[in-house]
Design an enzyme around this catalytic site. Structure first.
Site, PDB file in Angstrom:
ATOM      1  N   GLU A 107      -5.771  -8.280  -0.775  1.00 29.11           N
ATOM      2  CA  GLU A 107      -6.448  -8.030   0.496  1.00 29.11           C
ATOM      3  C   GLU A 107      -7.886  -7.630   0.203  1.00 29.11           C
ATOM      4  OE1 GLU A 107      -4.731  -5.374   3.409  1.00 29.11           O
ATOM      5  OE2 GLU A 107      -2.693  -5.938   2.809  1.00 29.11           O
ATOM      6  N   GLU A 114       0.832  -1.220   0.000  1.00 30.42           N
ATOM      7  CA  GLU A 114       0.000   0.000   0.000  1.00 30.42           C
ATOM      8  C   GLU A 114       0.861   1.263   0.000  1.00 30.42           C
ATOM      9  OE1 GLU A 114      -2.927  -0.284   3.141  1.00 30.42           O
ATOM     10  OE2 GLU A 114      -4.166  -1.618   1.941  1.00 30.42           O
TER      11      GLU A 114
HETATM   12  C1  BG6 Z   1      -4.392  -2.790   4.904  1.00 29.37           C
HETATM   13  C2  BG6 Z   1      -3.055  -3.285   5.371  1.00 29.37           C
HETATM   14  O1  BG6 Z   1      -4.349  -1.402   4.968  1.00 29.37           O
HETATM   15  O2  BG6 Z   1      -5.521  -3.062   5.644  1.00 29.37           O
HETATM   16  C3  BG6 Z   1      -3.098  -4.318   6.472  1.00 29.37           C
HETATM   17  O3  BG6 Z   1      -2.242  -3.712   4.314  1.00 29.37           O
HETATM   18  C4  BG6 Z   1      -4.218  -3.987   7.419  1.00 29.37           C
HETATM   19  O4  BG6 Z   1      -1.839  -4.369   7.082  1.00 29.37           O
HETATM   20  C5  BG6 Z   1      -5.523  -4.055   6.646  1.00 29.37           C
HETATM   21  O5  BG6 Z   1      -4.267  -4.793   8.544  1.00 29.37           O
HETATM   22  C6  BG6 Z   1      -6.760  -3.843   7.472  1.00 29.37           C
HETATM   23  O6  BG6 Z   1      -6.642  -2.674   8.219  1.00 29.37           O
HETATM   24  P1  BG6 Z   1      -6.867  -2.686   9.786  1.00 29.37           P
HETATM   25  O7  BG6 Z   1      -6.553  -1.315  10.226  1.00 29.37           O
HETATM   26  O8  BG6 Z   1      -8.292  -3.058   9.979  1.00 29.37           O
HETATM   27  O9  BG6 Z   1      -5.929  -3.705  10.338  1.00 29.37           O
END
Ligand code: BG6
Length: 475
Positions: free
Chosen positions: A373, A175
């Protein structure tokens, strides 16, 4: 149904969010080892050193460092074809600037990747996922310093050589475009290891740091191709499409400008040159950045093979009167989209936005895409008999997979795989919480750090197992 044979179904995690073992195996401290927990209303704090009385959730995380064999076995039971994780830079180079790597750190990932491969699971590896060795922050100011390019390329090269025959799929910076939100302390810290000074021009700082990262990424990709031409080398972009709130021309243009600001990083990764819009912004701002001719040549020699991206939500924006240049400030300019519901953490739920994103990337870059993701952070409840019913998670993922299939089937998108985030519960990056859960596998640990760390299968576990077994047919 068009999902190809060999479609990479799996799940995604990152080293600092699940490994624990923060001081084991010769590991040095990373930025996330000195970042406290927070919650919905309190931000995480970066403390520069370990302070007594603070809660650092990444120190133990879910203790994957010691339990990875059992965890990978559970992922194999779900039918994973791949497992996305990151390599903690500070396990391999504890301070980040050493000449020689830490053999014990390298051996840990040998064991982890071997374990995956024994189960028929391909490791998908991010080199830098929201953490860098702490020493590089305290001594060099993080990615403010050009010397980090050399340190990163050395780290990447050591990993490529060591895991040459174990890992095919790589991404350089997780990201990288989160820092488009440069007024947010956490975004600068996570992406660039930068702590802003009061009064500093954060926008300029961000563009400079991101430039060094883009050059480092390109140099690593060039090195990786020589080490193993069969590698697939990608970038990783946080995709939150920015919609205009209305069809007023001002709002349309504002949304377009916001997209330029959030995604110029992808332009550079893919095309090897800065887009005209970014150069024009630098001129207008009077930014005289440290960008050499050799840097520009390097960018052109290190273009990516594919685009990995995360997708959780979409944004909406309206043009504010007086913003004559249509400048984008992510911390102040976004507005709620009245058409969408939100998670408990305020993230807009928008499955169609995933199809839109897949189309947008394809039309703009014509490269293979990898959804690395996607997921739904939620509170889970453990029933008296130990079961965990999480239909909200299944609903979210099903709706997104449906849109993903439409993008492949009806729109012709070239999609490599899908790895939902936090396939096993882990520490939230944004808040440091354990109770913001994404997993198919429940981990018995709460925000206060209590729990036996035992693993159990949520209802979504069996659901995802069926999804994979049917290659996305049974949703
Ligand atoms: C993304 C990241 O921004 O979102 C992860 O690559 C992160 O590392 C994921 O955990 C979810 O975000 P959060 O803040 O809910 O953990």
């Amino acid at each position: 149904m068009a999902l190809k044979d060999g479609f990479l179904w799996g799940g995604a995690v990152a080293a600092h969010q699940l490994e624990g073992g923060y001081d084991q195996g010769g590991k040095g401290l990373s930025t996330m080892d000195v970042t406290t927990s927070g919650d919905q209303t309190h931000k995480r704090r970066f403390t520069r050193e370990i302070l007594p009385g603070e809660n650092y959730p990444n120190h133990e995380a879910i203790d994957f460092y010691h339990r990875y064999e059992d965890d990978i076995a559970l992922m194999a039971e779900m039918g994973f074809k791949c497992f996305r994780t990151s390599i903690a830079w500070s396990r391999i180079f504890p301070n980040g600037d050493e000449a020689e790597p830490n053999e014990e750190g390298l051996r840990f990932y040998d064991r982890l990747f071997d374990c995956c491969l024994e189960h028929g699971i391909q490791p998908v590896v991010t080199l830098s996922h929201f953490e860098i060795p702490l020493h590089l922050v305290n001594e060099y100011g993080g990615w403010r310093d050009r010397r980090l390019i050399g340190f990163f390329v050395r780290f990447a090269t050591v990993c490529f050589e060591r895991y040459r025959d174990k890992v095919t799929y790589w991404m350089t910076f997780n990201e990288i475009n989160n820092q488009a939100n440069y007024m947010e302390d956490y975004a600068l810290l996570a992406d660039s290891g930068i702590v802003a000074e009061p009064g500093e021009d954060r926008e300029r700082t961000m563009f400079q740091a991101a430039h060094y990262e883009l050059v480092a990424s390109a140099a690593a990709i060039e090195a990786g191709r020589k080490i193993n031409p069969a590698f697939r080398l990608g970038c990783m972009i946080a995709m939150c499409p920015v919609y205009p709130l209305t069809c007023k021309p001002e709002d349309i243009l504002m949304a377009h400008k916001a997209m330029e600001r959030r995604y110029y990083y992808a332009d550079v990764h893919v095309n090897g040159v800065y887009p005209a819009n970014t150069l024009a912004l630098w001129r207008r701002r009077g930014f005289d950045l440290d960008v050499t001719d050799e840097d520009l040549a390097q960018l052109a020699r290190g273009c990516v093979d594919y685009i990995g991206f995360s997708y959780y939500m979409s944004f909406a924006i309206e043009h504010k009167q007086g913003n004559v240049h249509y400048d984008y400030r992510e911390d102040t300019d976004l507005v709620p989209n009245p058409n969408l519901k939100r998670s408990d953490w305020g993230w807009a739920i928008d499955p169609i936005g995933l199809r839109y994103a897949l189309n947008w990337f394809t039309d703009k870059y014509a490269l293979p895409l990898f959804i690395v993701e996607n997921g739904f952070g939620a509170y889970d409840k453990v029933e008296a008999d130990g079961s965990i019913h999480d239909p909200y998670r299944v609903d979210y993922l099903r709706a997104h997979i449906e849109q993903m299939k439409l993008a492949v089937d009806e729109d012709g998108v070239d999609l490599m795989g899908y790895t939902p985030w936090g396939c096993i519960d882990l520490v939230s990056a944004g808040t440091g919480q354990m109770d913001k859960r994404y997993g198919f596998i429940y981990v018995d640990k709460n925000d206060a750090g209590e729990g036996a760390l035992e693993r159990s299968r949520k209802d979504s576990f069996a659901w995802y197992q069926r999804v994979i077994a049917s290659n996305g047919e049974e949703l």
